[in-house]
Scaffold this motif. Sequence first.
Motif, PDB file in Angstrom:
ATOM      1  N   SER A   5       0.836  -1.218   0.000  1.00  0.00           N
ATOM      2  CA  SER A   5       0.000   0.000   0.000  1.00  0.00           C
ATOM      3  C   SER A   5       0.868   1.265   0.000  1.00  0.00           C
ATOM      4  O   SER A   5       0.610   2.230   0.724  1.00  0.00           O
ATOM      5  N   THR A   6       1.899   1.236  -0.826  1.00  0.00           N
ATOM      6  CA  THR A   6       2.807   2.380  -0.929  1.00  0.00           C
ATOM      7  C   THR A   6       2.039   3.652  -1.273  1.00  0.00           C
ATOM      8  O   THR A   6       1.192   3.657  -2.162  1.00  0.00           O
ATOM      9  N   GLY A   7       2.346   4.721  -0.558  1.00  0.00           N
ATOM     10  CA  GLY A   7       1.681   5.996  -0.782  1.00  0.00           C
ATOM     11  C   GLY A   7       2.498   6.951  -1.615  1.00  0.00           C
ATOM     12  O   GLY A   7       3.649   6.675  -1.973  1.00  0.00           O
ATOM     13  N   GLU A   8       1.918   8.101  -1.913  1.00  0.00           N
ATOM     14  CA  GLU A   8       2.588   9.070  -2.771  1.00  0.00           C
ATOM     15  C   GLU A   8       3.730   9.800  -2.069  1.00  0.00           C
ATOM     16  O   GLU A   8       4.455  10.576  -2.702  1.00  0.00           O
ATOM     17  N   ASP A   9       3.911   9.538  -0.781  1.00  0.00           N
ATOM     18  CA  ASP A   9       5.054  10.102  -0.069  1.00  0.00           C
ATOM     19  C   ASP A   9       6.277   9.184  -0.123  1.00  0.00           C
ATOM     20  O   ASP A   9       7.290   9.435   0.533  1.00  0.00           O
ATOM     21  N   ASP A  10       6.214   8.142  -0.950  1.00  0.00           N
ATOM     22  CA  ASP A  10       7.316   7.192  -1.055  1.00  0.00           C
ATOM     23  C   ASP A  10       8.571   7.874  -1.603  1.00  0.00           C
ATOM     24  O   ASP A  10       8.530   8.545  -2.632  1.00  0.00           O
TER      25      ASP A  10
ATOM     26  N   THR B  98      11.510   6.148  -2.206  1.00  0.00           N
ATOM     27  CA  THR B  98      12.432   5.104  -2.667  1.00  0.00           C
ATOM     28  C   THR B  98      13.299   5.548  -3.839  1.00  0.00           C
ATOM     29  O   THR B  98      14.493   5.254  -3.891  1.00  0.00           O
ATOM     30  N   HIS B  99      12.712   6.265  -4.804  1.00  0.00           N
ATOM     31  CA  HIS B  99      13.415   6.541  -6.060  1.00  0.00           C
ATOM     32  C   HIS B  99      13.983   7.953  -6.160  1.00  0.00           C
ATOM     33  O   HIS B  99      14.519   8.324  -7.211  1.00  0.00           O
TER      34      HIS B  99
ATOM     35  N   HIS C  38       8.621   5.495 -11.535  1.00  0.00           N
ATOM     36  CA  HIS C  38       8.872   4.273 -12.294  1.00  0.00           C
ATOM     37  C   HIS C  38       9.317   4.602 -13.706  1.00  0.00           C
ATOM     38  O   HIS C  38       8.969   5.646 -14.267  1.00  0.00           O
ATOM     39  N   VAL C  39      10.095   3.691 -14.295  1.00  0.00           N
ATOM     40  CA  VAL C  39      10.693   3.880 -15.614  1.00  0.00           C
ATOM     41  C   VAL C  39      10.158   2.789 -16.539  1.00  0.00           C
ATOM     42  O   VAL C  39      10.218   1.601 -16.207  1.00  0.00           O
TER      43      VAL C  39
END
Length: 297
Positions: free
Chosen positions: A181-186, A188-189, A227-228
């Motif tokens: 349930s990853t949110g838009e505050d992630d 990671t990238h 994402h790419v």
Amino acid sequence: MPARHLRIQLATIGLQGMVRLAWQNRTGTRLRAYEICRPLLDGRRGIEIGGPSAIFARTGVLPLYPLFDQLDNCDFAGDTVWHGAAADGSEFTYDEERPPGRRFIRDATSLDGIEDASYDVVLASHTLEHIANPLRALAEWRRILGTEGHLVLVLPHLQNTFDHRRPVTAIEHIDADFAASTGEDDATHIEEFIELCDLQRVPDPLSREAFAQRTRDSVANRTLHHHVFDTDLGVRLLDRAGYQLLWVETALPFHIVLVARANGPEPDNGDFLAATAGWRRASVFRRDRAQPPRTRS
């Protein structure tokens, strides 16, 4: 076209590609996807996530706007770097010969207040890459589409964008984002994007420091590409999300176009996932033609 944009095009698609685009613009050449979309969209009620988008305009290579009876809009904020200030409930002007639609200010992964099966079509152009949890967004878009609903999705192919130094996102990573349930505050990238983004291909002339600051503020401005994509990932993503693919096409300078049915019978996308899929041979992107398909997972 601004000089910087011309330089970016010359560096990515070369003089031959620029001549090809100029000829398409002069002759009004449309993508083959238009003939697939026309009977699905003509006189229908749609909503665009993000936008308005030049590719869908009357002068674009996929001129879908004139087909709609009504087209609403959803964006993540009332003031963005793409369209400026706009309020929830305000008019969404997408075509000079069509009455304006309504603008919703909502996150693309949570379209609160929009009823189930309330639209016939969802459009999204160069939007999904900005969303941290694409499968959650695609599930929400399916929810608001009726049983005969369709999605027209345009993604940026990394080969000719500022993402070309980054690795294509693994479908397993996108699965994990959905499961968590990853949110838009992630975040990671964020650091990868700052380090590997080719600033010479970014339309805005930013210093590395200014670009880094803007990217770290991505929760507010959504300029980060979480994402790419190459075309294979786009196909796999829609298959994973339960959509039935109807058409896949690529177009210069950097477009992946996917047309899909959102609901209905159990999807069977084997022909689009296969190593012999027609879109692979026809792709304008060398990577699509040269790279063997990933193992289906």
